[in-house]
Design an enzyme around this catalytic site. Structure first.
Site, PDB file in Angstrom:
ATOM      1  N   HIS A  83       0.824  -1.216   0.000  1.00  0.00           N
ATOM      2  CA  HIS A  83       0.000   0.000   0.000  1.00  0.00           C
ATOM      3  C   HIS A  83       0.857   1.265   0.000  1.00  0.00           C
ATOM      4  O   HIS A  83       0.364   2.334  -0.322  1.00  0.00           O
ATOM      5  CB  HIS A  83      -1.056  -0.020   1.113  1.00  0.00           C
ATOM      6  CG  HIS A  83      -0.564   0.281   2.493  1.00  0.00           C
ATOM      7  ND1 HIS A  83      -0.224  -0.700   3.399  1.00  0.00           N
ATOM      8  CD2 HIS A  83      -0.370   1.449   3.140  1.00  0.00           C
ATOM      9  CE1 HIS A  83       0.156  -0.145   4.535  1.00  0.00           C
ATOM     10  NE2 HIS A  83       0.082   1.170   4.407  1.00  0.00           N
ATOM     11  N   ASP A 219       1.157  -7.744   2.178  1.00  0.00           N
ATOM     12  CA  ASP A 219       1.271  -6.301   1.931  1.00  0.00           C
ATOM     13  C   ASP A 219       2.737  -5.856   1.760  1.00  0.00           C
ATOM     14  O   ASP A 219       3.293  -5.197   2.635  1.00  0.00           O
ATOM     15  CB  ASP A 219       0.609  -5.550   3.094  1.00  0.00           C
ATOM     16  CG  ASP A 219       0.323  -4.090   2.753  1.00  0.00           C
ATOM     17  OD1 ASP A 219       0.893  -3.591   1.778  1.00  0.00           O
ATOM     18  OD2 ASP A 219      -0.463  -3.460   3.483  1.00  0.00           O
ATOM     19  N   SER A 652       4.070   2.092   8.468  1.00  0.00           N
ATOM     20  CA  SER A 652       3.853   1.087   7.444  1.00  0.00           C
ATOM     21  C   SER A 652       5.134   0.901   6.654  1.00  0.00           C
ATOM     22  O   SER A 652       5.781   1.863   6.277  1.00  0.00           O
ATOM     23  CB  SER A 652       2.734   1.505   6.515  1.00  0.00           C
ATOM     24  OG  SER A 652       1.521   1.085   7.062  1.00  0.00           O
TER      25      SER A 652
END
Ligand code: ARG
Ligand code: ASP
Length: 724
Positions: A83, A219, A652
């Site tokens: 992402h 991810d 992240s």
């Protein structure tokens, strides 16, 4: 009994402050090393951060300004989340070659694709510069004078700090402005896309699973950092070579088990752990519910269109995901604050703070008014903060046409009939930006969203903030849908052909006249006028007073709770957080395990579904149990795990490391019950979610057929510590 409960509550707060946090790498030896070792760390503080010697920090970078990435090879190979790379990969995709959908692996260095605009920023060293930054600042200085004195000090710090040509100097406030740190950084601008799994893996579970455990998302994506031949940052050039970092992360094939030490190293964006009860209430009970309600409407409308038309889905998928991400976080946050009694905890904490003041005359004189005044200021700002969020959410964030009008405002208002050169010189850029905008713009979607947004604005805000105008316009048009139709139907900004024709065939004066009278621009201008006149000045009056008191409150807490170790709120600077791999109990009688595996992906599999479909090849590998060296001893393929690391947005892509500094996973999210952690971290239920390094390697190697990339990595196995 009540007293006892209160005491327990206070203890749990103090414990939660001290056991967790986002710590400054340069202070680990002083603040954390002992505790980290007692939790299982096998390294020294110096191995993690050293200004002089190579250390783990040299492998960590801020990715694209908003995420974290890390070096996993001596040749600049960078690992981050799917992402985080999503926007870059989308830019490199076309309808014929949709790299997001198909997944992609560059077959060699020469085919790595330049990801324009993506940067990788590394920290050379950091330094406490509080004394210099606060030179000449006195306690009774006004806020404005204080800030300008600090700005001066920082400017001189920046110009006198010794640095190399390719380095930058940044000075940032910590602890609400009680301390300042300087960062020497280098930012690489030639970053190339190496590969990613298809979205059906990298985004598996999409918005339904977002912020939720148990999780099964692969991810991750990979890029490579390029440098000039001297290994320094340089703009893109085909002559650039892979960057050679001072450190890269070995990758563990052993993974982590429940109770294992783990740490996450990265760039957390923003937290607010030291707000007062009233401050938390404002966010959790006033602003979050309003923002959630607004986004509820816009998301439902977008979703309806996306499900009907695959082309609309492609155009809106990224926009939808980013609006949905914060929407869902706020929802989890407001629920979590309630369920886990954040306000009660804050109240107990403040009572204890006050009790201690009352026992110390010097403190009492100095700080007795702090909390009552902060409370009052938060009450004072409430209606304006709500108005601000209503304006920004309905008029800017959730609809495209008014937001685009706002973006054009700088250009439109630069028009000067006596000197048109400024206006015309900007035209090229405006055209390019508008072409970009039109690429994914669907007026019919925006029209439906705009109708809902104007209705929310008109019906829920105050007349003097523009609601009366909007209501009146809707009445005249025959309702909000009709009003939206009128605006979008008549706006040049909403129509590619009309806009192209305007800017390519008209004189600057005509362009200006047309846009100034464009219905979308006019409406935005009107609403922004109310905002600027009625709301903004109030915020600008109250917010600095809150900031001042919050700064004093922070300093006071650090003095009054001397026994507690305080970490500074996240501010997008490099931090380390640590804890253990651990499951949790979200509710009575329910226990979440710490790890998911590929079997769980297949349990969620829904053929053809846009969130839960799975590529055939992954099914085949699963059926054959063809996991190679990535399987656990009992033959499973781990997908994700959770731990007690205190993380937030910006973390992240951060590496999750084991006790020896080997990569065991990649941070990418938090669990639903703990999304309130930015305001109310609770070690019992707040968990970060990491994708397992073994799943990453399996997907590169077995699934993606890019096993050659493993040749430049360092895989470690069998060094597993004897535990327990
Ligand atoms: N919740 C994670 C974070 O805040 C992941 C967001 C990306 N995924 C998504 N489905 N929108 O960034
Ligand atoms: N998903 C977040 C990010 O993108 C991480 C988090 O908020 O936990 O940084």
């Amino acid at each position: 009994m009540k007293k006892l409960l209160l005491l327990l509550l206070i203890l749990s707060i103090i414990e939660s402050v001290s056991a967790q946090g986002m710590w400054l790498p340069s202070l680990l030896e002083k603040q954390n090393e002992k505790e980290m070792k007692s939790l299982g760390l096998k390294l020294s503080a110096d191995d993690i951060y050293s200004p002089a010697n190579p250390s783990i920090k040299d492998a960590i970078c801020q990715f694209a300004g908003i995420c974290t990435g890390e070096m996993i090879s001596p040749e600049g190979l960078l690992l981050t989340n799917h992402h985080c790379g999503f926007g870059a990969i989308q830019q490199l995709s076309t309808l014929e070659s949709n790299l997001l959908e198909s997944g992609h692996w560059a077959k060699d260095r020469a085919s790595e694709l330049p990801a324009e605009g993506v940067t990788a920023m590394f920290v050379t060293r950091m330094e406490d510069v509080t004394i210099v930054a606060l030179q000449g600042v006195t306690e009774n200085m006004g806020e404005r004078d204080r800030q300008s004195q600090i700005d001066k000090n920082i400017a001189s710090l920046r110009s006198t700090t010794k640095k190399e040509k390719w380095e930058d100097v940044e000075v940032r406030p910590f602890y609400n402005g009680n301390q300042y740190y300087l960062f020497l950084t280098q930012t690489f601008k030639d970053v190339r896309f190496v590969g990613a799994p298809p979205s059906s893996i990298g985004k598996f579970g999409a918005d339904t699973d977002n912020w939720v455990w148990p999780r099964h998302t692969g991810d991750f994506s990979m890029f490579r950092v390029y440098a000039d031949k001297d290994n320094h940052p340089a703009p893109y050039s085909k002559d650039n070579v892979p960057y050679r970092p001072r450190h890269f992360l070995p990758i563990s094939l052993d993974g982590a088990e429940e109770g294992d030490f783990t740490m996450v190293y990265g760039f957390p964006g923003a937290t607010n752990e030291y707000l007062t009860e009233e401050g938390v209430r404002l966010t959790g009970e006033v602003l979050d519910p309003a923002r959630v309600a607004i986004r509820d409407r816009s998301l439902k409308i977008m979703d309806g269109f996306m499900r009907k038309d695959p082309a609309v889905k492609i155009a809106y998928v990224s926009r939808y995901a980013s609006i949905a991400n914060a929407w869902k976080k706020w929802l989890g946050e407001m629920q979590g604050l309630k369920t886990y009694k954040a306000l009660e905890k804050k109240r107990a904490y403040e009572a204890e703070f006050t009790r201690r003041l009352e026992q110390n005359p010097a403190w009492y004189t100095r700080w007795k008014n702090l909390l009552p005044r902060l409370r009052q200021l938060h009450k004072d700002i409430e209606p304006y903060a709500l108005a601000r969020d209503y304006y920004s959410e309905t008029c800017l964030r959730n609809n495209e046409i008014l937001a685009t009008a706002a973006n054009l405002n700088n250009w439109i208002s630069s028009y000067d009939p006596k000197n048109e050169t400024v206006f015309t010189s900007k035209l090229m850029n405006v055209r390019a930006a508008m072409e970009d905008f039109f690429k994914d713009y669907r007026p019919e979607v925006d029209e439906a969203v705009l109708a809902a947004m104007l209705e929310m604005f008109g019906e829920n805000t105050k007349p003097e903030w523009g609601a009366k105008d909007v209501q009146g316009m809707a009445e005249q048009a025959g309702g909000y849908p009709a009003l939206a139709k009128q605006i979008i139907g008549n706006s040049t900004i909403a129509n590619r052909d009309k806009f192209r024709a305007l800017v390519s065939s008209k004189t600057p004066a005509e362009i200006y006249e047309t846009l100034k009278n464009d219905p979308a621009y006019k409406l935005w201008d009107q609403l922004q006028g109310y905002y600027a006149a009625q709301v903004q000045p109030k915020i600008q009056e109250i917010q600095p007073q809150i900031n001042l008191l919050q700064r004093q409150y922070m300093a006071a807490q650090m003095e009054v709770f001397k026994e507690t170790r305080f970490f500074p709120d996240a501010n997008s600077t490099l931090r380390l957080t640590y804890g253990k791999v651990r499951g949790f109990s979200p509710r009575d009688a329910l226990q979440y395990e710490y790890q998911t595996d590929l079997d769980g992906v297949m349990e969620k599999y829904i053929p053809g579904d846009y969130e839960f479909d799975v590529p055939q090849k992954l099914i085949d590998l699963w059926k054959a149990k063809d996991y190679g060296q990535y399987a656990t001893a009992d033959g499973r393929l781990p997908v994700a795990c959770i731990g007690t690391n205190h993380t937030t947005g910006g973390n992240s892509g951060s590496p999750a490391l084991d006790a020896n500094g080997n990569l065991i996973g990649l941070n990418f999210d938090r669990v639903w019950e703990g999304t309130m952690s930015d305001l109310n971290y609770d070690p019992a239920i707040c968990r970060n979610i990491m994708v397992d390094a073994r799943y990453v390697l399996f997907l590169v190697d077995k699934f993606g057929g890019a096993g050659y990339l493993l040749n430049e990595m360092k895989l470690v196995k069998g060094k597993k510590k004897r535990k327990k």
